[in-house]
Design an enzyme around this catalytic site. Sequence first.
Site: not given
Length: 293
Positions: A145, A169, A239, A242, A265, A274
Site C-alpha cells: 500500500r 494495517k 493503488h 497494487r 488482507h 481479483y
Amino acid sequence: MVSYFLQHIQYEKRLSHHTITAYEGDLKQFSLFLHFQYELKEPEKADFQMIRSWIVSMVEEKIENRSINRKIATLRSYFNFLLRHKVITNDPMLKIKALKTDKTLPKYIEEKPMENLLDDIEFSNDFVGLRDKLVLELLYGTGMRLAELIGLKISDLNLYNNTLTVLGKRNKHRIIPINKSLVEAIKNYLKTREDITQDTTNQFLIITDNGTQAYPMFIQRLVKKYLSLVTSLEQRSPHVLRHTFATHLLNRGADLNAIKDLLGHSSLAATQVYTHNSIEKLKKVFQQAHPKA
C-alpha cells in the site's frame, strides 16, 4: 469526543494518514449538518433520526452511494468507539444500513504496458531516476500500500534473503519476497541516496529531492506521471499498481491464499475480488478464440 476518536484510530488502530483524514472530514461534515439542522453541537448526542436525515440529504444532493457508505462506515466506527468507552448507552447506527452499490472491478494495467514502463522507458541514472523507478518497482513488485511504502525503512530490508518487511494495517507486520532485479535496484538507489541526505536519523527508504521522508501526494504525483506514459486509465494511482500486482499473479496461476498473504488482507473475501478480473479475461479469450462463441 471526535478528537479522542481520531487519536484512537491514529495511535491505537494505527490506520493510515489517508484513512484518518477521510474519517476526520466525514465527522466534520456530520457535525456541521447537526449544527445547522438541529442546533446540536455534540455529534455523540445524535440519534437514529438525525443520522438518517443526514444520509437522506446526501442522497438528495446526488452524492454517490459508495461515498455515502464510506461516511456511514465512519459513523459506525465512531459510535462503536463511544459505546465501548461508555459515552453512550445505545448505538444509533444499529438500524442504519448501507446503500446498494454497483460492483466495480479493480482497475489494473495489462502486462505489456507494465513491461514497457519498467523495461523500455529510460530513467536517468541519477538519484531522481533511480528513486522514481524504484517506487514503481516496489509498488508493482510487492503490491504494498501507499502508506506501507512511505513508512518503509532501510532496516526493513533484508537484501541477503531477498525479502522486506512492511508495517500494514492494524499494526501488523508481513514479510514480502522480492526478486533479484529489485534487490539490485534498491542497492543502486541506496548509493545515490547517501549523496542526497546526510541526516542519519532519517531512515525512511524513499525520500524526496530534498532528502525528507516521502509523503502521499509526492508518491501519487510520481506514479501518475509515469503511468500516464503507458495507459489511458482514468485511475493512475499507487493503488492501481497494487491491483495490477494481484491481478497479474492470479492470471499466471498464483494461489489465492498466497496473494492474500502478500497483500496483507485479513480475509480471503477481500482478495477474491481479483478472481472476477481473471474470469472477465477468460471470457474475452473465449469470445475471440472459440469457433462457436
